[in-house]
Scaffold this active site. Structure first.
Site, short mmCIF file in Angstrom:
data_model
loop_
_atom_site.label_atom_id
_atom_site.label_comp_id
_atom_site.label_asym_id
_atom_site.label_seq_id
_atom_site.Cartn_x
_atom_site.Cartn_y
_atom_site.Cartn_z
N GLY A 48 0.87 -1.17 0.00
CA GLY A 48 0.00 0.00 0.00
C GLY A 48 0.89 1.21 0.00
N SER A 50 3.35 3.15 2.55
CA SER A 50 3.95 2.97 3.87
C SER A 50 3.77 4.18 4.79
CB SER A 50 5.43 2.61 3.74
OG SER A 50 6.09 3.56 2.96
N CYS A 79 6.05 -5.38 0.20
CA CYS A 79 6.18 -4.05 -0.39
C CYS A 79 6.12 -2.94 0.68
CB CYS A 79 5.18 -3.88 -1.51
SG CYS A 79 5.74 -2.68 -2.71
N ILE A 134 5.33 -3.14 -7.75
CA ILE A 134 4.60 -1.87 -7.90
C ILE A 134 5.26 -0.84 -6.98
CG2 ILE A 134 2.37 -0.70 -7.70
CD1 ILE A 134 1.08 -3.56 -7.88
N ARG A 135 5.96 0.09 -7.54
CA ARG A 135 6.69 1.12 -6.76
C ARG A 135 7.41 0.44 -5.58
NH1 ARG A 135 4.27 5.53 -4.30
NH2 ARG A 135 2.47 4.29 -3.77
N HIS A 170 4.71 -8.36 -4.83
CA HIS A 170 3.37 -8.68 -4.31
C HIS A 170 3.02 -10.13 -4.59
CE1 HIS A 170 1.83 -4.67 -3.18
NE2 HIS A 170 2.68 -4.24 -4.09
N GLU A 172 0.77 -11.80 -3.33
CA GLU A 172 -0.68 -11.99 -3.20
C GLU A 172 -1.42 -11.61 -4.49
OE1 GLU A 172 1.08 -9.59 -2.11
OE2 GLU A 172 0.02 -7.68 -2.19
N1 GLN Z 1 5.96 2.85 -2.81
C1 GLN Z 1 5.12 2.45 -1.72
C2 GLN Z 1 5.63 3.00 -0.39
O1 GLN Z 1 6.64 3.62 -0.36
C3 GLN Z 1 5.02 0.94 -1.63
C4 GLN Z 1 4.27 0.41 -2.82
C5 GLN Z 1 3.58 -0.88 -2.62
O2 GLN Z 1 3.32 -1.32 -1.49
N2 GLN Z 1 3.21 -1.49 -3.72
O3 GLN Z 1 5.02 2.83 0.60
#
Ligand code: GLN
Length: 177
Positions: A48, A50, A79, A134-135, A170, A172
């Protein structure tokens, strides 16, 4: 004894973790209050944002209970959850829990627009695992007692200290289960 996995459900893709645990037939509950953790044998901190998860942990008075819980139970962070388990330095909008001895650089696998999925090597299985990034955070420092469980481009993307687990991607999301 039936094991119950708690999923921290403050922000992020906690519902995806629930979907997988339900498919696997693993007893699970959402964790939003410290009383919920009394019913859990392990805890997942999902992906999500952080900074939001960090704030929500404090707003819900969950910081101390999670740290206490982690002393005797497994915590798994994906993540943003990985960022939360790390010992990365604190910034004004993010205070990691410091449950494991490593640091990360946030978004270092690329910004949202550079999100990608690819096959990666697992140390504990011969299959190539299709992982979604994802990021995602990149490990910038590893404590000496940590073990790498998966790499991508020769960089650690799944790590354990023998107790807790984290991954940059991820697991999941997708259907590799
Ligand atoms: N870039 C998000 C962060 O810094 C983490 C991204 C993710 O959980 N997919 O919290």
């Amino acid at each position: 004894m039936v094991m119950t996995v708690g999923i921290l459900a403050l922000q992020g893709d906690y519902n995806q973790h629930k979907r997988v645990l339900d498919i696997l037939g693993t007893n699970n509950i959402y964790v939003r209050h410290k009383q919920d953790m009394k019913l859990c044998d392990a805890l997942i901190i999902p992906g999500g944002e952080s900074t939001t998860i960090s704030k929500q942990i404090d707003n819900n008075n969950l910081r101390k209970p999670i740290i206490e819980f982690s002393k005797n139970n497994i915590v798994f962070g994906t993540c943003a959850g990985m960022i939360m388990l790390s010992s990365s330095s604190k910034s004004n909008n993010l205070t990691p829990l410091g449950l494991m001895d490593f640091s990360v650089s946030r978004n270092a696998w690329g910004r949202q627009i550079n999100s990608f999925s690819d096959d990666l090597d697992l140390e504990f299985d011969n299959i190539r695992f299709h992982a979604v990034f994802i990021r995602a955070p990149k490990v910038s420092r590893m404590g000496k007692d940590l073990k790498v469980l998966a790499t991508y481009n020769n960089k650690p993307v799944m790590v354990t200290d023998g107790h807790h687990f984290v991954c940059s991607f991820h697991p999941e999301i997708g259907s590799d289960f």
